[in-house]
Design an enzyme around this catalytic site. Structure first.
Site, mmCIF file in Angstrom:
data_model
loop_
_atom_site.group_PDB
_atom_site.id
_atom_site.type_symbol
_atom_site.label_atom_id
_atom_site.label_comp_id
_atom_site.label_asym_id
_atom_site.label_seq_id
_atom_site.Cartn_x
_atom_site.Cartn_y
_atom_site.Cartn_z
ATOM 1 N N GLU A 234 37.808 42.394 49.345
ATOM 2 C CA GLU A 234 39.085 42.881 49.894
ATOM 3 C C GLU A 234 40.072 43.261 48.793
ATOM 4 O O GLU A 234 41.244 42.903 48.839
ATOM 5 C CB GLU A 234 39.706 41.845 50.855
ATOM 6 C CG GLU A 234 38.920 41.737 52.152
ATOM 7 C CD GLU A 234 39.674 41.026 53.273
ATOM 8 O OE1 GLU A 234 40.799 40.548 53.034
ATOM 9 O OE2 GLU A 234 39.112 40.938 54.359
HETATM 10 C C1 LIG Z 1 30.022 39.313 48.818
HETATM 11 C C2 LIG Z 1 30.730 40.607 49.020
HETATM 12 C C3 LIG Z 1 31.093 41.004 50.302
HETATM 13 C C4 LIG Z 1 31.682 42.255 50.504
HETATM 14 N N1 LIG Z 1 31.898 42.705 51.784
HETATM 15 C C5 LIG Z 1 32.250 44.025 51.951
HETATM 16 C C6 LIG Z 1 32.270 44.602 53.268
HETATM 17 O O1 LIG Z 1 31.991 43.946 54.272
HETATM 18 N N2 LIG Z 1 32.572 45.917 53.385
HETATM 19 C C7 LIG Z 1 32.875 46.691 52.294
HETATM 20 O O2 LIG Z 1 33.128 47.869 52.454
HETATM 21 N N3 LIG Z 1 32.889 46.166 51.057
HETATM 22 C C8 LIG Z 1 32.578 44.862 50.847
HETATM 23 N N4 LIG Z 1 32.562 44.319 49.577
HETATM 24 C C9 LIG Z 1 32.959 45.148 48.459
HETATM 25 C C10 LIG Z 1 34.189 44.648 47.747
HETATM 26 O O3 LIG Z 1 35.338 44.941 48.448
HETATM 27 C C11 LIG Z 1 34.124 45.317 46.347
HETATM 28 O O4 LIG Z 1 33.149 44.577 45.655
HETATM 29 C C12 LIG Z 1 35.377 45.300 45.617
HETATM 30 O O5 LIG Z 1 36.280 46.154 46.239
HETATM 31 C C13 LIG Z 1 35.245 45.677 44.131
HETATM 32 O O6 LIG Z 1 34.334 46.705 43.877
HETATM 33 P P1 LIG Z 1 33.176 46.501 42.764
HETATM 34 O O7 LIG Z 1 32.530 45.210 43.023
HETATM 35 O O8 LIG Z 1 32.348 47.698 42.760
HETATM 36 O O9 LIG Z 1 33.971 46.371 41.395
HETATM 37 P P2 LIG Z 1 34.459 47.568 40.452
HETATM 38 O O10 LIG Z 1 35.234 48.550 41.256
HETATM 39 O O11 LIG Z 1 33.311 48.064 39.665
HETATM 40 O O12 LIG Z 1 35.484 46.831 39.495
HETATM 41 C C14 LIG Z 1 35.084 46.017 38.390
HETATM 42 C C15 LIG Z 1 36.295 45.261 37.879
HETATM 43 O O13 LIG Z 1 37.286 46.179 37.412
HETATM 44 C C16 LIG Z 1 38.530 45.889 38.000
HETATM 45 N N5 LIG Z 1 39.297 47.119 38.157
HETATM 46 C C17 LIG Z 1 38.884 48.284 38.693
HETATM 47 N N6 LIG Z 1 39.870 49.191 38.633
HETATM 48 C C18 LIG Z 1 40.931 48.580 38.040
HETATM 49 C C19 LIG Z 1 42.249 48.988 37.683
HETATM 50 N N7 LIG Z 1 42.715 50.201 37.919
HETATM 51 N N8 LIG Z 1 43.045 48.099 37.074
HETATM 52 C C20 LIG Z 1 42.612 46.860 36.813
HETATM 53 N N9 LIG Z 1 41.394 46.415 37.136
HETATM 54 C C21 LIG Z 1 40.558 47.267 37.736
HETATM 55 C C22 LIG Z 1 38.188 45.258 39.338
HETATM 56 O O14 LIG Z 1 39.258 44.439 39.777
HETATM 57 C C23 LIG Z 1 36.957 44.442 38.974
HETATM 58 O O15 LIG Z 1 37.357 43.214 38.441
HETATM 59 C C24 LIG Z 1 31.987 43.059 49.376
HETATM 60 C C25 LIG Z 1 31.681 42.631 48.095
HETATM 61 C C26 LIG Z 1 31.050 41.426 47.912
HETATM 62 C C27 LIG Z 1 30.682 41.033 46.523
#
Ligand SMILES: Cc1cc2nc3c(=O)[nH]c(=O)nc-3n(C[C@H](O)[C@H](O)[C@H](O)COP(=O)(O)OP(=O)(O)OC[C@H]3O[C@@H](n4cnc5c(N)ncnc54)[C@H](O)[C@@H]3O)c2cc1C
Length: 843
Positions: A523
Site C-alpha cells: 500500500e
Molecule cells: C506481500 C505483498 C502483497 C501485495 N499485495 C498487492 C495487491 O494485492 N495488489 C497490488 O496491486 N499490489 C500489491 N502489492 C504491491 C505493493 O504495493 C508494491 O510492492 C509496492 O507498491 C512497492 O513496489 P515494489 O515492490 O515494486 O518496489 P519498487 O517500486 O521497486 O521500490 C523499491 C524501493 O524504492 C523506494 N522508492 C521508489 N520510488 C521512490 C521515490 N520516488 N522516493 C523514495 N523512495 C522510492 C520504494 O519505497 C521501495 O523501498 C503487494 C506487495 C507485496 C510484497
C-alpha cells in the site's frame, strides 16, 4: 551557529534602536507590530494601528539626528503599507508580475499527480498547517464507539475465529488457512465488513472494522492479512462508490456471502511504486462475446504480488485503456481504467503463489493474454473509462488509515501484552528481567509507541466515521504506524531473547516479526511514502493558500485569476509573517503563554504542538518560496518536513485519545512519554531540515526564528521509562486499556491468555518468594539451586505451608511451560511437499 549570530544581531539592533530613538514608544511600536502579527490582524487594521502609533511617536518621541532618520524610515514603511491596501495598484505592481514568476516556480504536475492531490478531505492535518490549530475542532469529535452489533461480532464470531487459528499449523504445516477457517470467514461476513447491509454485508463503522482487524492480528498475521484485503481498496469498495446498479446488484451480495473472493491487481514487474506507469493495456476492439459481436476490451497484462489472487474468483484489474480506432469516438489514450474480470475468463492465468516471508496468506501473480471482455466490465461502466486512477487514490485515503494501521497496532498490542508479562515472569540474576533499567527502557518504548499507534488508529477511524476521507493522515499512518510497529516487533524480540527466535508451536512472536517488512512495503512502500507523499501531498492539499494560488494561476479567466491570486498571495504573505512572529515568540517563551484547550498535566503538550505548528508553517513557506519545484526533488528536506507534520499529528492523536478514554491519571506517564518522544523527534527533524537547507542565509534566519533558545526538547528520560514499563509489567488498568481488543482468552495454546495468568500469579506469589529468599536462602535454610528443590526445602523448613508450596509449584510449571521452546526431529523441519516447477515470469 548562523542562527545564533542572526538572533544576536537582531537583539543588538533592537537594543540600539531603543537607546537611540526614545525607548518607550519604540518599544510600543515593536510590541504592537508583533502583537498584531501574532494575532493575525488584517492589513488594514495593521496600517491604522501603525499610523496612530507613528503619529504618537513623531510628536512625543525623542528628537535628534538618529531619531529623525529612524522616523523617516518608519514613515516610508507606513506609506508602503497604505499603498498595499489599494488593490488595483498592488495588482498592477506586484500581483501580476509575481504570478508569472509563480508559474515558473510551480513544480510540473501530471494529471495523475493532480488527481492524487485532490483526492480525499483535509481534516486535522489542515489545522496543523495553519500555525494556530483550532483544538476545539479535534476535541469536539465524539469518541469512537462500537455499536451493540459490532461489539457482539467482536465477542462472538471474531473470538471464535481467533480460537480456530493456529499460526504454526497455518504457517508451517499447511501453508494456508484451514478449509474450515476459510468457510467461517466467508460465512460470517469477515470479507463483508465494508459492504452495505442492503447487499447483505455487515456495514461496520471504520472503527469497528479497525478493531476486528486488530484483534485478528493479535492472533494470526496470516488471517489478518487475508481479512484486510477484501475490506480495503478492491472490488467491493470500488463497486460501492463507482459501480453501476447492475454491477452492485450482481457482485455485492455475492461478495458479502463469500461466493466471490476478490483481489485487486495494480502492481506488475515493471510498475511498483510508480503504479501510474503500468504497461498493461486494454485496447478497445470488436470481438465475440457469448455468441455475438460486441465492442469490448482486449486486455494484456502481467501482475505480481497480488493478495488473494491464487484463490480469487473475480479480479479487480487496473490497466491503461486505448481506443486506437476511436470506436468510442473520443481520445486514443483514455487513461487508467479499472474493470472486474472473472477468474475463468479465457486468457487469464492465475493460481500460482508467492511466499511472502513465511506468512502464507494467499498472494501470487496474474497474467492475461488477449483477454476479451465487454465494456460493461469496466467498474462504473464505459463512462468511467479513464477514471481509474482517481478512483484508486480517492478510496486509498480511507483504506490506508485502516488496514495496515489496525493490523500493525493489533500485533504491537499483543507484543506489549506478552512482553510486559514475560519480563515479569522471566528471572535472571535473581530478578525479573523487566526490572533491569536497560530492559525497562525498551519496554517503555514499546508501550509509548503502541499507545501512539493505538491513538492514531482509533482517533483517525473515528474521523472517518464522522465523514472524513483524510488522505494526508492516511499516508502518515501508513508510514509511521508501520515503522513504529517494526520497532515494537524488534523490541519484543530483544526482551524475549532466544524464546522469540526459536520457531515452533510455542513461539508467539516470530511470525509477527517476519511479517513486518510486508507491512512496510505494501500500500505504498514506506520510503516512497515518507519522502514523496506525506509532505508532497500535504504541502499542496493542506496549506491554507497554496492550492488557492495554484488554481488561480491556472484559471482560464484571466481577470478572476488575478483577483483570486492577489487575495491568496497577500493572505499568504501575512500568514508567513505572522507564523514567523508566532514561532519566535512561542519558542522564546517555550509556549508558556499559548492558549491550551484543557487544564492539567497535558495542557503543556497542546501548547508545544501549537508552537511547532507555527514554526513548521513558517519553515514550509520559506522552503516553498525559495526552492519552488526543486523542493520536490530534495526528498531529504520534504521527508523531514513530513516528519514534523506527522509528529504533530500523532501527538494530537495521543492527546485526543487520552481525552476519549476518560483522562485516566494512570495513563499520564505514557501520554507524557509519547508526547515527549514526538516533540523531541519533531525538533530533531526540524533541526535536520535547517542543517541541510541549501540557502545558508535563509537557514540562519529560520533558525533564529525557530530555535532562538537552541534545541530545548529532550527525549523521555530513564525515570519516566521506569514508570511506563511498570504499567505493563504489572496487572494494571493501563495494561488492560492497552490490551483492549486483543485475543487474550485464557485457554491452552493462547500465549496471551497464559502469560496474563502467569503475571497475575507472579504478583500474587511475590510475598512467598520473598519470604523464601529472605528467611530461607539468606539464612542458609534453603540451599537448592533449582526452584522445585527450593520449594521443597522451604516447606520442610516450615517457611511455607503445603497449600503455598502447591501454588508455587503450579506457578513454576506454568512459567516453564511458557519459557520452554520447541525442538524437532530433523525431518520435521523440511517442507513436506514435493519440489515443483519453479517459474520466473519474464514481463
Ligand atoms: C506481500 C505483498 C502483497 C501485495 N499485495 C498487492 C495487491 O494485492 N495488489 C497490488 O496491486 N499490489 C500489491 N502489492 C504491491 C505493493 O504495493 C508494491 O510492492 C509496492 O507498491 C512497492 O513496489 P515494489 O515492490 O515494486 O518496489 P519498487 O517500486 O521497486 O521500490 C523499491 C524501493 O524504492 C523506494 N522508492 C521508489 N520510488 C521512490 C521515490 N520516488 N522516493 C523514495 N523512495 C522510492 C520504494 O519505497 C521501495 O523501498 C503487494 C506487495 C507485496 C510484497
Amino acid at each position: 551557529m548562523l542562527g545564533a549570530v542572526v538572533s544576536l544581531v537582531l537583539v543588538l539592533a533592537a537594543a540600539y534602536a531603543v537607546t537611540q530613538v526614545g525607548g518607550v514608544i519604540t518599544l510600543l511600536l515593536i510590541a504592537a507590530a508583533l502583537f498584531l502579527a501574532y494575532r493575525r490582524l488584517s492589513l488594514l487594521a495593521f496600517s491604522v494601528t501603525f499610523t496612530v502609533l507613528l503619529l504618537a511617536y513623531t510628536f512625543f518621541g525623542s528628537a535628534g539626528a538618529p531619531a529623525g532618520v529612524w522616523k523617516g524610515f518608519l514613515w516610508l514603511l507606513l506609506a508602503g503599507l497604505w499603498l498595499l491596501n489599494f488593490r488595483p495598484l498592488r495588482k498592477a505592481l506586484i500581483t501580476r508580475p509575481f504570478m508569472k514568476e509563480y508559474l515558473r516556480l510551480l513544480p510540473a504536475m501530471s494529471q495523475t499527480e493532480r488527481e492524487a492531490l485532490e483526492a480525499g478531505t483535509v481534516w486535522w492535518d489542515g489545522e496543523l498547517f495553519t500555525g494556530a490549530p483550532r483544538w476545539e475542532k479535534l476535541l469536539a469529535a465524539k469518541p469512537p464507539q462500537l455499536s451493540a452489533a459490532e461489539q457482539a461480532f467482536l465477542d462472538g464470531p471474531c473470538e471464535e475465529l481467533c480460537r480456530m487459528l493456529d499460526e504454526w499449523d497455518i504457517t508451517h504445516e499447511r501453508g494456508d488457512l484451514p478449509p474450515e477457517v476459510w468457510q467461517f470467514l466467508k460465512s460470517k461476513g469477515f470479507f463483508a465488513m465494508i459492504i452495505q447491509k442492503k447487499y447483505g454485508g455487515l456495514e461496520f463503522s471504520a472503527y469497528a472494522h479497525s478493531c476486528v482487524l486488530a484483534k485478528i492480528a493479535s492472533r494470526s498475521p496470516t488471517a489478518s492479512s487475508t481479512v484486510a484485503v477484501p475490506n480495503s481498496l478492491g472490488p467491493a469498495e470500488l463497486l460501492q462508490h463507482y459501480g453501476t446498479e447492475e454491477q452492485k446488484d450482481y457482485y455485492l451480495p455475492r461478495l458479502a456471502r463469500g461466493e466471490e473472493v476478490p483481489c485487486f491487481a495494480l502492481t506488475g514487474p515493471r510498475a511498483g511504486s510508480d503504479a501510474a506507469s503500468i504497461p498493461d493495456t486494454g485496447i478497445v476492439t470488436r470481438d465475440m462475446w457469448q455468441g455475438r459481436e460486441v465492442v469490448g476490451l482486449k486486455l494484456n497484462f502481467s501482475k505480481r504480488y497480488i493478495t488473494l489472487a491464487p484463490v480469487a474468483t473475480v479480479i479487480g484489474l487496473a490497466f491503461r485503456m486505448f481506443d486506437p480506432e476511436r470506436l468510442l469516438g473520443g481520445k486514443v489514450d483514455i487513461g487508467i481504467t479499472c474493470a472486474l474480470i472473472p477468474r475463468n475468463t479465457p486468457g487469464v492465468s492465475i493460481g500460482r503463489r508467492h511466499f511472502p516471508l513465511n506468512i502464507p496468506f494467499q498472494n501470487g501473480p496474474i497474467h492475461g493474454k488477449d483477454v476479451f471482455v465487454p465494456l460493461d466490465f469496466i467498474i462504473g461502466g464505459p463512462s468511467m473509462a479513464g477514471s481509474g486512477w482517481r478512483m484508486l487514490v480517492e478510496q486509498l485515503s480511507v483504506g490506508r488509515c485502516i488496514s495496515l494501521p489496525s493490523n500493525t497496532t493489533g500485533a504491537a498490542k499483543a507484543g506489549v501484552w506478552a512482553t510486559g508479562a514475560y519480563a515479569r515472569i522471566r528471572t535472571q540474576f535473581n530478578l525479573p528481567v523487566g526490572k533491569f533499567e536497560g530492559v525497562e527502557t525498551v519496554i517503555a518504548r514499546m508501550v509509548g509507541l503502541t499507545y501512539t499507534m493505538d491513538a492514531a488508529r482509533s482517533v483517525t477511524a473515528g474521523a472517518i466515521d464522522g465523514g472524513e476521507k483524510p488522505s494526508v493522515p492516511a499516508a502518515m499512518l501508513k508510514y509511521h504506524v508501520t515503522e513504529m510497529g517494526r520497532q515494537v516487533a524488534n523490541d519484543a524480540m530483544d526482551v524475549h531473547g532466544g524464546k522469540g527466535i526459536c520457531l515452533g508451536p510455542r513461539n508467539y512472536l516470530g511470525r509477527g516479526y517476519q511479517i513486518v517488512p510486508v507491512a512496510i512495503t505494501v500500500e505504498g512502500a514506506n520510503l516512497l511514502t515518507r519522502n514523496l507523499i506525506i509532505f508532497g501531498q500535504g504541502a499542496v492539499r493542506c496549506h491554507p493558500f497554496v492550492l488557492r494560488e495554484m488554481n488561480a494561476v491556472h484559471n482560464p479567466e484571466r481577470g478572476a485569476g488575478v483577483d483570486e491570486f492577489d487575495r491568496a498571495l497577500f493572505g499568504h504573505i501575512g500568514f508567513t509573517l505572522s507564523n514567523a512572529v508566532r514561532s519566535f515568540i512561542m519558542a522564546l517563551t517555550h509556549a508558556r503563554f499559548t492558549r491550551a484547550p484543557v487544564q492539567g498535566a497535558t495542557a503543556r503538550y497542546y501548547q508545544h504542538v501549537v508552537r511547532f505548528s507555527a514554526s513548521f508553517a513558517f519553515a514550509v513557506d520559506v522552503a516553498m518560496l525559495s526552492l519552488g519545484g526543486y523542493l520536490k526533488k530534495t526528498e531529504g528536506l520534504s521527508a523531514r518536513l513530513g516528519d514534523v507534520l506527522s509528529c504533530m499529528y500523532l501527538a494530537s492523536m495521543v492527546l485526543k485519545h487520552h481525552e476519549n478514554q476518560g483522562r485516566h491519571d494512570e495513563d499520564l506517564a505514557v501520554v507524557e512519554w509519547a508526547c515527549r518522544n514526538l516533540l523531541y523527534h519533531a525538533q530533531e527533524q526540524l533541526h535536520g531540515f535547517l542543517r541541510n537547507f541549501p540557502n545558508r542565509l535563509l537557514a540562519g534566519l529560520m533558525r533564529a526564528l525557530i530555535f532562538p533558545r537552541g534545541r530545548v526538547y529532550s527525549a523521555p528520560g530513564d525515570r519516566l521509562a521506569r514508570k511506563v514499563a511498570g504499567l505493563v509489567t504489572s496487572p494494571t488498568e493501563a495494561r488492560e486499556r492497552l490490551g483492549q481488543y486483543i485475543y487474550r482468552t485464557l485457554e491452552p495454546g493462547n500465549a496471551l491468555g497464559l502469560l496474563q495468568e502467569a503475571l497475575l500469579l507472579a504478583v500474587q506469589l511475590e510475598p512467598l518468594e520473598k519470604r523464601i529468599r529472605v528467611e530461607g536462602v539468606k539464612t542458609g535454610k534453603v540451599t537448592a539451586l533449582d526452584v522445585p528443590g527450593r520449594i521443597q526445602q522451604a516447606l520442610a523448613a516450615g517457611l511455607i505451608s503445603e497449600t503455598e508450596a502447591a501454588a508455587l509449584r503450579d506457578y513454576d510449571r506454568k512459567v516453564m511451560d511458557i519459557i520452554n521452546v520447541d525442538d524437532f526431529e530433523p525431518h520435521e523441519l523440511a517442507a513436506q511437499v514435493q519440489p515443483a516447477a519453479r517459474s520466473t515470469h519474464v514481463a
